[in-house]
Design an enzyme around this catalytic site. Structure first.
Site, short mmCIF file in Angstrom:
data_model
loop_
_atom_site.label_atom_id
_atom_site.label_comp_id
_atom_site.label_asym_id
_atom_site.label_seq_id
_atom_site.Cartn_x
_atom_site.Cartn_y
_atom_site.Cartn_z
N MET A 247 -5.17 50.38 -28.31
CA MET A 247 -4.68 50.80 -29.62
C MET A 247 -3.23 51.29 -29.60
O MET A 247 -2.84 52.12 -30.43
CB MET A 247 -5.62 51.87 -30.20
CG MET A 247 -7.05 51.41 -30.35
SD MET A 247 -7.27 49.85 -31.27
CE MET A 247 -7.19 50.48 -32.95
N LEU B 105 2.69 47.38 -28.38
CA LEU B 105 3.44 47.07 -27.15
C LEU B 105 4.89 46.72 -27.48
O LEU B 105 5.18 46.16 -28.54
CB LEU B 105 2.76 45.90 -26.43
CG LEU B 105 1.36 46.22 -25.91
CD1 LEU B 105 0.58 44.94 -25.63
CD2 LEU B 105 1.44 47.09 -24.65
N HIS C 269 -8.96 40.93 -32.38
CA HIS C 269 -8.66 41.73 -33.58
C HIS C 269 -9.83 41.61 -34.55
O HIS C 269 -10.33 40.50 -34.79
CB HIS C 269 -7.37 41.23 -34.24
CG HIS C 269 -6.99 42.04 -35.43
ND1 HIS C 269 -6.42 43.30 -35.33
CD2 HIS C 269 -7.14 41.80 -36.76
CE1 HIS C 269 -6.22 43.78 -36.55
NE2 HIS C 269 -6.64 42.90 -37.42
N ASN D 197 -5.44 39.09 -27.45
CA ASN D 197 -5.97 40.28 -28.11
C ASN D 197 -7.17 39.87 -28.97
O ASN D 197 -7.19 38.78 -29.53
CB ASN D 197 -4.88 40.89 -29.01
CG ASN D 197 -5.37 42.12 -29.75
OD1 ASN D 197 -5.98 43.02 -29.15
ND2 ASN D 197 -5.11 42.18 -31.04
C1 GAR Z 1 -12.96 46.03 -31.17
O1 GAR Z 1 -13.79 45.88 -32.27
C2 GAR Z 1 -11.63 45.36 -31.38
O2 GAR Z 1 -11.72 44.28 -32.24
C3 GAR Z 1 -10.81 46.46 -31.99
O3 GAR Z 1 -11.22 47.62 -31.34
C4 GAR Z 1 -12.59 47.50 -30.98
C5 GAR Z 1 -12.74 47.96 -29.56
O4 GAR Z 1 -14.08 48.07 -29.23
N1 GAR Z 1 -9.42 46.21 -31.79
C6 GAR Z 1 -8.48 46.58 -32.64
O5 GAR Z 1 -8.71 47.17 -33.66
C7 GAR Z 1 -7.08 46.19 -32.22
N2 GAR Z 1 -6.16 46.45 -33.27
P1 GAR Z 1 -14.52 48.21 -27.71
O6 GAR Z 1 -13.68 49.34 -27.10
O7 GAR Z 1 -15.97 48.61 -27.79
O8 GAR Z 1 -14.31 46.91 -27.04
#
Ligand code: GAR
Length: 219
Positions: free
Chosen positions: A92, A95, A111, A109
């Site tokens: 989060m 970069l 998303h 990534n």
């Molecule tokens: C995931 O759902 C991913 O899509 C999101 O964070 C979550 C992480 O879950 N990513 C973002 O929002 C990136 N901007 P996790 O730690 O259980 O894999």
């Protein structure tokens, strides 16, 4: 054939990290995780990596004077560990352009939206507020523009009338967990390339009926 050495960057619970760990543990999977980096000491994903015997580096962005210095520290750890390809999995932090250019076409990534809709944060609440009927997730190469790199694959879920951001997120995560290891396998097998800013699949790839790929629609 040598396995592709992955670096996985996390900030949170690490469920996507877990499915990559599980995939890498299956026979014949063409990638292995060389290093997990978390920018948060409290991230649940750290225990997942440790349980699997994977080296973990906790590098807090708060310890650095600026984004580039933090990214340089990560870059150093990643190269020391022999990482060839980076998977952002709930990482989060934004970069720096320099870091992104260093890992050009070597960093993806996940998303939680159907890009290019809903870049940035709070994707599920925004989708529900807009009344959209479908949501989903996108795996994409990382470019300096936030959430705006070449799309590799997407998966679609319905948005149901009584969804909350949490219930929608959970439905989307099921798809994230299917998509991420499947696509990393294809990348490690050399079947995914970027041409003119769009992803092209080679080598007889069949994405399967539920992995919607908008970059190479089949006729
Ligand atoms: C995931 O759902 C991913 O899509 C999101 O964070 C979550 C992480 O879950 N990513 C973002 O929002 C990136 N901007 P996790 O730690 O259980 O894999």
């Amino acid at each position: 054939m040598a396995k592709l050495k992955l670096g996985v960057l996390i900030s949170g619970s690490g469920t996507n990290l877990q499915v990559l760990i599980d995939a890498c543990a299956t026979a014949g999977y063409p990638a292995e995780i060389a290093l997990v980096i978390s920018n948060k000491a409290t991230a649940g994903g750290i225990a997942r990596a440790e349980a699997a015997g994977i080296p973990v580096a906790v590098i807090s962005h708060k310890d650095f004077d600026g984004r580039e210095a933090f990214d340089d520290a990560m870059h150093e750890k990643l190269t020391e560990a022999g990482v060839e390809f980076i998977c952002l999995a709930g990482f989060m932090r934004i970069l720096s352009d320099r870091f992104i250019e260093r890992w050009h076409d070597r960093m993806i990534n996940i998303h939680p939206s159907l890009l290019p809709a809903y870049r940035g944060l709070d994707t599920h609440a925004r989708a529900i507020a807009d009344g959209v009927r479908f949501a989903g997730c996108t795996l994409h190469y990382v470019r300096p523009d936030l959430d705006n790199g070449p799309i590799i694959a997407q998966a679609v879920v319905p948005v149901l009338p009584d969804d909350t951001p949490d219930t929608l997120a959970a439905r989307i995560q099921v798809q994230e967990h299917r998509l991420y290891p499947a696509i990393v396998r294809l990348i490690a097998e050399g079947k995914v390339t970027v041409e003119d800013g769009r992803v092209v699949y080679g080598g007889g790839v069949d994405l399967g009926e539920n992995l919607t790929d908008i970059t190479s629609p089949r006729t």
